[in-house]
Design a protein around this motif. Structure first.
Motif: not given
Length: 867
Positions: A416-427
């Motif tokens: 199974l794949v859990f796909q994030d979009f292009w954001f991170s808490g750090d940046c």
């Protein structure tokens, strides 16, 4: 009409099929913009001389091309990365390049020719035969580009394509922060390229034509972006006759010509054909849906460990005048994924085909930091995750939406794949960070172009939505996108383009896993006392729980210079190269095995720690299945470069003991011992109750003497963990002051071993003094290859010997002595009890003559030729 259609389908191979698709993946050349005194219109004409231009790697990045032309050293070796100019210091022109490709193609009659770019980073303009193709500059790494070039092709079929590619506008200062100074996130590109705590900066920020370039030929109609949904109502079992399932199909149809086109749009699936007569108006693009298809007794797709991963072929065609104008082919898994909140754990539960699935996952960054993707590498990496007995991979938000080839492998192996979009808490502004250029409020609005992000999301969702393995969407890593991106994503884009998968706002959100403990809702990331995984309740569906992962000595040799092969010592600063490759100190857990004499000794002892750490992690979470947890996702299971943390196999695809400790602890049916109270416990991830089980426990001292404890007949329920009996009194009576081995086995009534597990316990002071004094063993080793690509290795330990402890098996090239990579072992770092033998299967691809190398804690390295 019906009879004609059946006749037509049978006869299709004998009719014209105009659809063709091929990649432009060789013969490219490139030059730096500073060295080219011409514009795109001039460069893209055949008369322009490119004889002295450098061979280019497409798909690929600038760094890949420079490396392949020996213009830079390997940035993955030593500290070579420091010898490569960083775009932040050089300015963007240093990594701005022209790419040129000559190719033969022309259109005949009603043929249409399409040029497709699956990914360019970051900005590009495209010219063909002296004319510019794109009306506006292409921007954004995560976006496909699609052009009809029919009227621009040369009459003689000799064409030249020229593409100028620019780095991101904001490349970020690689100042050592997570994502550098954070400004890399002002554009729509890979955030990790400015550096992270597991990777050094990628000097060109992945600039280039990084993904596939394709030519497609159709007749007057082009089929695009098919959409397939499968519905599997009810609660199913993995075997036996199934109740019906429903398949829903639609597809975009484009007619770029000046005349209307009429024909039959159809798809074939599971031996059935669904079709409809359609007319596509001139210069029109429309989405057409079919009537629902009912599939009787379907073969279902299941996650790894729960059933088969059956994939159906689905073919969509547009036919007119006995000609296939265009065709799209897909692999489809029939399955349904649902999510139901678990009130006991206060976290989301994953259900596939009506059955609850305990999530055992790993976090994935990207296959290669320099984007050197291949089908074979994707297949190998995903297979390693299958071999770990995992059932999910989470794609971290600082990289990409993974490629269809990655998803093909996940479909094949049941991940199974859990796909994030292009954001991170750090940046993107979750925390105050002195390393960041802008404050939280400014970073919270990154990227600058929100419409670009929304367009990219729509495009990428269409690209991967048909994969059975794609299970969950996630707004971002540890943070949501800005509100004017999140709301359209939740309320419009995903309902309209998918409609079947949950969206978690961000990776450690309360809607996924309620954070009643405090902190960030994920982690920790360093090595932990193995007891903690059993004793300490953490987040009920942890998206990131991490640990160590140094490879063995052969792995370290691939990227650490000889002079830097120095064993790190606890509380001392490690060697500069080790530090550069992000070593996390964990030799305080190595010292109980005896202080490391050198790097080779360190690496061997590190594998003992690795194995114990990851086995305990998954055992501890599994022991509290549905009581404390609905799942756990390890940070992380792979590295896209030569780092020394969070990996079950190294960049070169050589597995270490992390993989096999995790494989053991993640077994679908698994016997284990709670280190807190010595309780023997069995976990059953399956859908059926298991009866008439024998639970067997034995102990062995350091000389190999056996102490038999108990056998009991019992049962265990479906999808549950059951405690059987403690071993404390038994172990206390043994009073083995220098440690003991505990062997656990689960057998059926035919005495077939269903699960076995071996623990090595320290002496009372926590030191492994007994192990340090163990006598050496000379086991008998045989290797046979009856079927090409499959080697059977048998290790036999004679009676009255000590345990042959912790043996690494390595398949090697018989001529060079180098390991064959990748190779897939059904177990490794194995121990063989006195009077017993073990057979390990090794699978590989290749034609070379092979040998096997075996070495262990008390087993000298031995090489055996494969017969």
């Amino acid at each position: 009409m019906k009879n004609f259609l059946i006749l037509l389908l049978i006869s299709l191979p004998f009719f014209a099929n105009a659809q063709q698709r091929y990649e432009l993946n060789s013969g490219w050349v490139c030059a730096n913009v500073k060295d080219v005194n011409a514009n795109g219109s001039q460069i893209s004409t055949k008369s322009f001389t490119i004889n002295n231009w450098m061979a280019a790697t497409v798909p690929g990045t600038i760094l890949t091309t420079l490396l392949n032309n020996k213009k830079i050293p390997d940035p993955f070796y030593g500290i070579n990365n420091e010898r490569i100019d960083d775009v932040y210091k050089t300015g963007n022109a240093y990594y701005t390049y022209w790419f040129v490709k000559d190719f033969d193609e022309k259109a005949i009659g009603n043929e249409q020719v399409w040029l497709q770019f699956r990914g360019i980073n970051y900005k590009a303009d495209i010219f063909l035969n002296g004319k510019k193709i794109n009306l506006t500059t292409i921007e954004g790494m995560h976006l496909r580009s699609h052009f009809n070039i029919t009227k621009m092709l040369a009459a003689n079929g000799k064409n030249r394509l020229a593409v100028i590619v620019h780095p991101p506008d904001f490349v970020g200062n690689p100042n050592g922060g997570q994502g550098g100074d954070g400004t890399i996130a002002k554009g729509l590109t890979t955030q990790y390229t400015a550096g992270w705590d597991w990777i050094q900066p990628t000097r060109d920020r992945n600039t280039g034509i990084w993904d596939k370039v394709t030519i497609e030929k159709t007749q007057s109609v082009n089929l695009q972006n098919p959409h397939v949904v499968t519905l599997v109502p009810g609660k199913r079992l993995a075997e036996g006759k199934q109740k019906p399932a429903t398949v829903k199909v639609s597809v975009e149809v484009e007619n770029p010509t000046s005349k209307a086109v009429s024909g039959t749009l159809l798809y074939q699936f599971a031996g059935q054909t669904i079709q409809k007569a359609v007319t596509i108006k001139a210069n029109q693009k429309t989405e057409i849906g079919f009537d629902d298809l009912t599939v009787q007794n379907p073969k279902l797709w299941w996650p790894n460990g729960y059933g088969e991963q059956y994939l159906y072929d689905l073919k969509i065609k547009f036919i007119s005048n006995a000609t296939v104008f265009d065709e799209e082919n897909l692999k489809v898994g029939i399955r349904q994924i649902d999510n139901i909140w678990n009130e006991q754990t206060r976290s989301m539960g994953a259900y596939v085909n009506g059955q609850k699935i305990f999530i055992k996952g790993g976090n994935w960054i990207i296959s290669d930091a320099m984007l050197r993707f291949t089908d074979a590498r994707y297949d190998a990496e995903v297979r390693y995750h299958k071999d770990m007995n995992l059932n999910l991979i989470r794609i971290w938000g600082g990289a990409i939406l993974e490629r269809p080839e990655f998803y093909n492998a996940c479909d094949k192996y049941g991940l199974l794949v859990f796909q994030d979009f292009w954001f991170s808490g750090d940046c993107n502004g979750r925390w105050i960070d002195p390393m960041k250029k802008d404050d939280q409020w400014a970073r919270r609005k990154y990227p600058d172009n929100h419409n670009l992000v929304l367009n990219a999301i729509e495009d990428q969702v269409k690209m991967i939505r048909n994969h059975a393995s794609l299970a969950f969407w996630c707004g971002g890593n540890e943070i949501t996108p800005p509100e004017d991106i999140l709301q359209p994503l939740k309320n419009d884009i995903l309902p309209r383009l998918d409609g079947t998968r949950i969206l978690y706002d961000f990776s450690n959100s309360d809607e996924m896993s309620f954070n009643s403990i405090g902190g960030n809702g994920d982690g920790p990331y360093g090595i932990q006392n193995p007891l903690s995984f059993w004793a300490n309740k953490t987040f009920p569906y942890n998206s990131e729980v991490g640990s160590v992962g140094v490879g063995d000595y052969e792995s370290l040799e691939r990227f650490i210079p000889k002079e830097n092969m120095i064993a790190p010592q606890f509380k001392e600063k490690s060697d500069s190269v080790w530090d550069y490759h992000k070593y996390i100190g964990y030799d305080e857990y190595i010292n109980p095995y005896g202080k490391a004499k050198d790097a080779k000794d360190f690496a061997m002892k590190a594998q003992l720690v690795n194995y114990d750490q990851y086995r305990a992690l998954m055992e501890g979470f599994s022991s509290h299945m549905w009581e404390w947890y609905t799942g756990s996702i390890i940070w992380k299971t792979q590295n896209p470069w030569t780092a020394m943390r969070g990996q079950m196999y190294d960049y070169y695809l050589d597995p270490n003991a992390c993989l096999y400790g995790l494989r053991k602890g993640s077994e679908p049916l698994h016997i284990m011992m709670n280190p807190i109270d010595s309780m023997v416990t069995v976990v059953n991830n399956g859908f059926k109750n298991l009866d008439n089980l024998m639970v067997q426990a034995k102990a062995y001292d350091m000389d190999g003497k056996e102490y038999f404890y108990s056998q009991v007949f019992n049962s265990i329920g479906a999808s549950s963990a059951r405690r059987f009996f403690p071993l404390n009194d038994f172990l206390k009576k043994l009073d083995k002051k220098e440690g003991v081995f505990v062997s656990l086995r689960l057998l059926n009534v035919e005495q077939k071993v269903l699960s076995d597990n071996l623990y090595w316990l320290p002496s009372k002071d926590g030191e492994y003094k007994g192990l340090q004094k163990m006598k050496s063993v000379l086991p008998k080793i045989e290797a046979v290859e009856k079927v090409k690509g499959k080697v059977l290795v048998t290790i036999t330990n004679e009676n009255n010997n000590p345990v042959a402890f912790f043996n690494r098996i390595a398949l090697i090239n018989a001529s060079t002595g180098k390991r064959i990579l990748p190779a897939f072992y059904d177990d490794n770092y194995i121990s063989v009890l006195p009077g017993e033998h073990k057979i390990i299967t090794v699978e590989y691809n290749g034609t070379e003559k092979t040998a096997v190398e075996v070495y262990g804690w008390n087993v000298e390295r031995k090489r055996v030729e494969v017969n």
